[in-house]
Design a protein around this motif. Structure first.
Motif, PDB file in Angstrom:
ATOM      1  N   LEU A 121       0.818  -1.210   0.000  1.00 53.12           N
ATOM      2  CA  LEU A 121       0.000   0.000   0.000  1.00 53.12           C
ATOM      3  C   LEU A 121       0.851   1.259   0.000  1.00 53.12           C
ATOM      4  CD1 LEU A 121      -2.712  -1.250   2.502  1.00 53.12           C
ATOM      5  CD2 LEU A 121      -3.064  -0.758   0.076  1.00 53.12           C
ATOM      6  N   PHE A 122       1.959   1.240   0.743  1.00 54.17           N
ATOM      7  CA  PHE A 122       2.818   2.425   0.759  1.00 54.17           C
ATOM      8  C   PHE A 122       3.456   2.645  -0.614  1.00 54.17           C
ATOM      9  CE2 PHE A 122       6.835   4.709   1.830  1.00 54.17           C
ATOM     10  CZ  PHE A 122       6.241   5.889   2.240  1.00 54.17           C
ATOM     11  N   SER A 123       3.781   1.558  -1.305  1.00 50.08           N
ATOM     12  CA  SER A 123       4.304   1.685  -2.674  1.00 50.08           C
ATOM     13  C   SER A 123       3.301   2.426  -3.556  1.00 50.08           C
ATOM     14  CB  SER A 123       4.581   0.305  -3.276  1.00 50.08           C
ATOM     15  OG  SER A 123       5.561  -0.388  -2.543  1.00 50.08           O
ATOM     16  N   ALA A 124       2.024   2.089  -3.382  1.00 45.96           N
ATOM     17  CA  ALA A 124       0.988   2.747  -4.181  1.00 45.96           C
ATOM     18  C   ALA A 124       0.853   4.217  -3.817  1.00 45.96           C
ATOM     19  CB  ALA A 124      -0.347   2.029  -3.974  1.00 45.96           C
ATOM     20  N   VAL A 125       0.996   4.550  -2.532  1.00 50.26           N
ATOM     21  CA  VAL A 125       0.918   5.950  -2.102  1.00 50.26           C
ATOM     22  C   VAL A 125       2.077   6.748  -2.692  1.00 50.26           C
ATOM     23  CG1 VAL A 125       1.017   7.507  -0.108  1.00 50.26           C
ATOM     24  CG2 VAL A 125      -0.345   5.414   0.017  1.00 50.26           C
ATOM     25  N   VAL A 126       3.288   6.207  -2.621  1.00 54.19           N
ATOM     26  CA  VAL A 126       4.449   6.906  -3.192  1.00 54.19           C
ATOM     27  C   VAL A 126       4.293   7.028  -4.706  1.00 54.19           C
ATOM     28  CG1 VAL A 126       6.959   6.852  -3.518  1.00 54.19           C
ATOM     29  CG2 VAL A 126       5.975   6.142  -1.333  1.00 54.19           C
ATOM     30  N   ASN A 127       3.735   5.993  -5.306  1.00 55.73           N
ATOM     31  CA  ASN A 127       3.564   5.968  -6.759  1.00 55.73           C
ATOM     32  C   ASN A 127       2.626   7.071  -7.271  1.00 55.73           C
ATOM     33  OD1 ASN A 127       2.329   3.757  -9.297  1.00 55.73           O
ATOM     34  ND2 ASN A 127       4.323   4.757  -9.254  1.00 55.73           N
ATOM     35  N   GLU A 128       1.780   7.570  -6.381  1.00 59.51           N
ATOM     36  CA  GLU A 128       0.895   8.674  -6.758  1.00 59.51           C
ATOM     37  C   GLU A 128       1.681   9.958  -7.036  1.00 59.51           C
ATOM     38  OE1 GLU A 128      -3.129   7.331  -4.281  1.00 59.51           O
ATOM     39  OE2 GLU A 128      -1.867   8.958  -3.515  1.00 59.51           O
ATOM     40  N   GLN A 129       2.873  10.060  -6.446  1.00 59.17           N
ATOM     41  CA  GLN A 129       3.688  11.265  -6.611  1.00 59.17           C
ATOM     42  C   GLN A 129       4.995  10.997  -7.358  1.00 59.17           C
ATOM     43  OE1 GLN A 129       4.093  13.435  -2.800  1.00 59.17           O
ATOM     44  NE2 GLN A 129       2.584  12.019  -1.942  1.00 59.17           N
ATOM     45  N   HIS A 130       5.286   9.733  -7.620  1.00 62.73           N
ATOM     46  CA  HIS A 130       6.600   9.374  -8.164  1.00 62.73           C
ATOM     47  C   HIS A 130       6.445   8.121  -9.029  1.00 62.73           C
ATOM     48  CE1 HIS A 130      11.011   9.346  -8.151  1.00 62.73           C
ATOM     49  NE2 HIS A 130      10.988   8.064  -7.855  1.00 62.73           N
ATOM     50  N   ASP A 131       6.914   8.171 -10.269  1.00 68.99           N
ATOM     51  CA  ASP A 131       6.692   7.069 -11.207  1.00 68.99           C
ATOM     52  C   ASP A 131       7.484   5.806 -10.868  1.00 68.99           C
ATOM     53  OD1 ASP A 131       4.891   8.470 -12.683  1.00 68.99           O
ATOM     54  OD2 ASP A 131       6.375   9.265 -14.086  1.00 68.99           O
ATOM     55  N   ALA A 132       8.766   6.002 -10.562  1.00 67.37           N
ATOM     56  CA  ALA A 132       9.663   4.847 -10.438  1.00 67.37           C
ATOM     57  C   ALA A 132       9.663   4.298  -9.008  1.00 67.37           C
ATOM     58  CB  ALA A 132      11.072   5.231 -10.857  1.00 67.37           C
ATOM     59  N   VAL A 133       8.774   3.341  -8.748  1.00 72.27           N
ATOM     60  CA  VAL A 133       8.647   2.729  -7.418  1.00 72.27           C
ATOM     61  C   VAL A 133       8.528   1.220  -7.589  1.00 72.27           C
ATOM     62  CG1 VAL A 133       7.295   2.572  -5.302  1.00 72.27           C
ATOM     63  CG2 VAL A 133       7.467   4.758  -6.493  1.00 72.27           C
ATOM     64  N   ILE A 134       9.277   0.473  -6.767  1.00 76.57           N
ATOM     65  CA  ILE A 134       9.224  -0.990  -6.797  1.00 76.57           C
ATOM     66  C   ILE A 134       8.865  -1.497  -5.407  1.00 76.57           C
ATOM     67  CG2 ILE A 134      10.564  -3.113  -7.077  1.00 76.57           C
ATOM     68  CD1 ILE A 134      12.355  -1.547  -9.042  1.00 76.57           C
ATOM     69  N   ASN A 135       7.877  -2.393  -5.316  1.00 77.03           N
ATOM     70  CA  ASN A 135       7.582  -3.081  -4.059  1.00 77.03           C
ATOM     71  C   ASN A 135       8.389  -4.377  -4.057  1.00 77.03           C
ATOM     72  OD1 ASN A 135       6.421  -3.889  -1.644  1.00 77.03           O
ATOM     73  ND2 ASN A 135       4.642  -4.798  -2.641  1.00 77.03           N
ATOM     74  N   PHE A 136       9.454  -4.383  -3.276  1.00 75.65           N
ATOM     75  CA  PHE A 136      10.449  -5.465  -3.305  1.00 75.65           C
ATOM     76  C   PHE A 136      10.224  -6.409  -2.125  1.00 75.65           C
ATOM     77  CE2 PHE A 136      14.631  -7.263  -2.302  1.00 75.65           C
ATOM     78  CZ  PHE A 136      15.100  -7.641  -3.556  1.00 75.65           C
ATOM     79  N   ASP A 137      10.280  -7.706  -2.378  1.00 80.39           N
ATOM     80  CA  ASP A 137      10.133  -8.715  -1.322  1.00 80.39           C
ATOM     81  C   ASP A 137      11.483  -8.898  -0.625  1.00 80.39           C
ATOM     82  OD1 ASP A 137       9.710 -10.896   0.313  1.00 80.39           O
ATOM     83  OD2 ASP A 137       8.559 -12.013  -1.183  1.00 80.39           O
ATOM     84  N   VAL A 138      11.585  -8.411   0.603  1.00 81.75           N
ATOM     85  CA  VAL A 138      12.869  -8.431   1.318  1.00 81.75           C
ATOM     86  C   VAL A 138      13.366  -9.848   1.573  1.00 81.75           C
ATOM     87  CG1 VAL A 138      12.070  -8.471   3.725  1.00 81.75           C
ATOM     88  CG2 VAL A 138      14.119  -7.150   3.131  1.00 81.75           C
ATOM     89  N   ARG A 139      12.458 -10.818   1.513  1.00 83.86           N
ATOM     90  CA  ARG A 139      12.858 -12.206   1.765  1.00 83.86           C
ATOM     91  C   ARG A 139      13.835 -12.727   0.719  1.00 83.86           C
ATOM     92  NH1 ARG A 139       6.928 -14.722   2.389  1.00 83.86           N
ATOM     93  NH2 ARG A 139       6.698 -13.387   0.545  1.00 83.86           N
TER      94      ARG A 139
END
Length: 453
Positions: free
Chosen positions: A131-149
């Motif tokens: 969800l935070f990736s989607a919030v940042v994506n509203e203001q910034h194009d280049a965003v990746i939700n990365f699986d830390v595992r």
């Protein structure tokens, strides 16, 4: 667009209250987007979610109760989803995660298998990072939700997994660095995976630790810890209203404060930062303009008194035998048994025929492990006395065992109270007292008035 991250790299971590809802996430997004050096963001679960997941993982419940708790989690997550400008971009993924959460919560072995517990506990961070990736994506194009595992390799000690540092470094260079050169990476705190790919967790407060481990692996310049307070305070302001934020701390001071009860810091966070000399910043995501506390190797000022901490729910164990006099190996026998039962000792004092030591006892977890078997093993060669109802109060500072008048001023401030145990001299950065839990608030207040007001 690729970004040159060889110049400067900041890793930012946001706690549960900072990502509690859509509006809070927007504030965090503005913070990270205001700093071009921020390429990795680590998030905790939204406030309240982990507590719900812990209750399902550890408390026997009826089917209806489990369903109600799942509904409560879903309500928190979908409230954020509903305020996104384009919720349809992540709605399917969120629904998949909520389905996975319910399947785990209703699993018949959830109360008995630690691997399932860790899978369930990981769900909060996996949902908040999406969800935070989607919030940042509203203001910034280049965003990746990365699986830390993929990179945060640990052993298989579910619930308190130990990071495998060399493997983390290798995987971070191989899998994470290429991503941060292309986009801002949003990932999960608290969560890892063992060699078999099974989900593990680092223990409560592990999101700070995650951020520091990734900062170490990628040789970051700064690790930011964003929370709901404007830095690290001289003591808990809920105890002493005149407590104030500290502009700077050394790694050693911060480690002492974290170990002895400063909840704004996770004790393990300082270790990676110290190894790589990474500056740590602690600030408020609600009021970033107010600044915060910088934690670094060398401070401009090194006062004798820096802060006061309190750690509640301490247990004191005293082992006693006349045979200890002049005997060799007694302490080794005692602490071998303590280590076998995975009990961590904080303070130790000795006399000719007895040894007293303290154990941290959050939510009676130690009381459960300090069981009849542990005591029976100790009683094969000594008398054992277990006492509870104590708090540990620590004054943190510098050169405390060598500067004149430092200890006398502290003792004067606590002269009206019974000090059950005193530990001083082994470390130049602290003096600790074990005190009655009913006295600890007044003791912290009195010390703060004497040392800081």
């Amino acid at each position: 667009m690729e970004v040159d991250v060889t110049q400067a790299l900041t890793i930012a971590k946001f706690g549960g209250t900072s990502v509690a809802n859509y509006e809070a996430m927007q504030k965090c997004a503005r913070i990270v987007l205001a700093n071009e050096a921020t390429r990795i963001v680590v998030v905790s679960a939204s406030a309240g979610v982990t507590n719900h997941l812990v209750s399902m993982a550890h408390t026997p419940m009826t089917q209806e109760q489990i369903s109600d708790v799942c509904d409560a989690v879903e309500e928190i997550e979908t409230a954020i989803l509903s305020k996104l400008a384009q919720p349809e971009q992540v709605q399917g993924k969120l629904e998949d995660l909520l389905t996975e959460m319910r399947e785990l919560a209703f699993h018949e072995e959830i109360l008995h298998r630690d691997d399932l517990k860790d899978q369930l506990l990981s769900m909060g961070e996996r949902m908040s990072s999406l969800l935070f990736s989607a919030v940042v994506n509203e203001q910034h194009d280049a965003v990746i939700n990365f699986d830390v595992r993929k990179v945060l390799r640990t052993d298989s000690e579910f619930g308190e997994a130990v990071p495998q540092l060399e493997t983390i470094h290798e995987l971070a260079e191989l899998l994470l660095r290429p991503e941060i050169e292309k986009a801002m990476v949003i990932t999960q705190g608290f969560v890892g995976a063992d060699e078999q790919g099974r989900t593990t967790t680092l223990g409560r407060g592990g999101s700070d630790f995650t951020a520091a481990l990734l900062a170490e692996a990628l040789q970051a310049d700064v690790c930011e810890i964003w929370t709901d307070v404007t830095g690290v305070y001289t003591t808990d302001p809920r105890i002493a209203p005149n407590a104030h934020p500290l502009p700077e701390l050394s790694f050693e001071e911060a480690a002492e404060m974290a170990t002895f009860g400063a909840k704004v810091l996770h004790p393990a966070t300082m270790e990676p930062a110290l190894r790589q000399d990474i500056k740590v910043f602690v600030g408020s995501s609600r009021e970033p303009e107010k600044g915060g506390t910088w934690i670094m190797r060398d401070c401009e000022h090194e006062p004798p008194y820096r802060a006061i901490t309190r750690r509640k729910e301490q247990v004191m164990v005293t082992v006693k035998t006349p045979q200890m006099m002049y005997a060799q190996g007694f302490l080794q026998q005692v602490f071998t048994i303590i280590a076998k039962h995975k009990l961590s000792v904080d303070l130790v004092t000795t006399s000719e025929i007895s040894v007293s030591f303290t154990l941290d006892n959050p939510a009676n977890s130690v009381a459960q492990r300090l069981n009849k078997q542990t005591i029976a093993e100790l009683e094969t060669f000594c008398d054992v006395k277990v006492e509870s109802g104590y708090d540990l109060v620590t004054v943190v500072g510098n050169h405390m065992q060598s500067a004149k008048g430092v200890s006398s001023k502290i003792f004067a401030a606590v002269s009206e109270y019974n000090l059950r145990m005193i530990c001083f001299g082994a470390n130049p950065h602290n003096m600790s007292f074990l005190v009655n839990e009913n006295d600890s608030t007044e003791i912290v207040q009195g010390l703060h008035r004497s040392l800081f007001e």
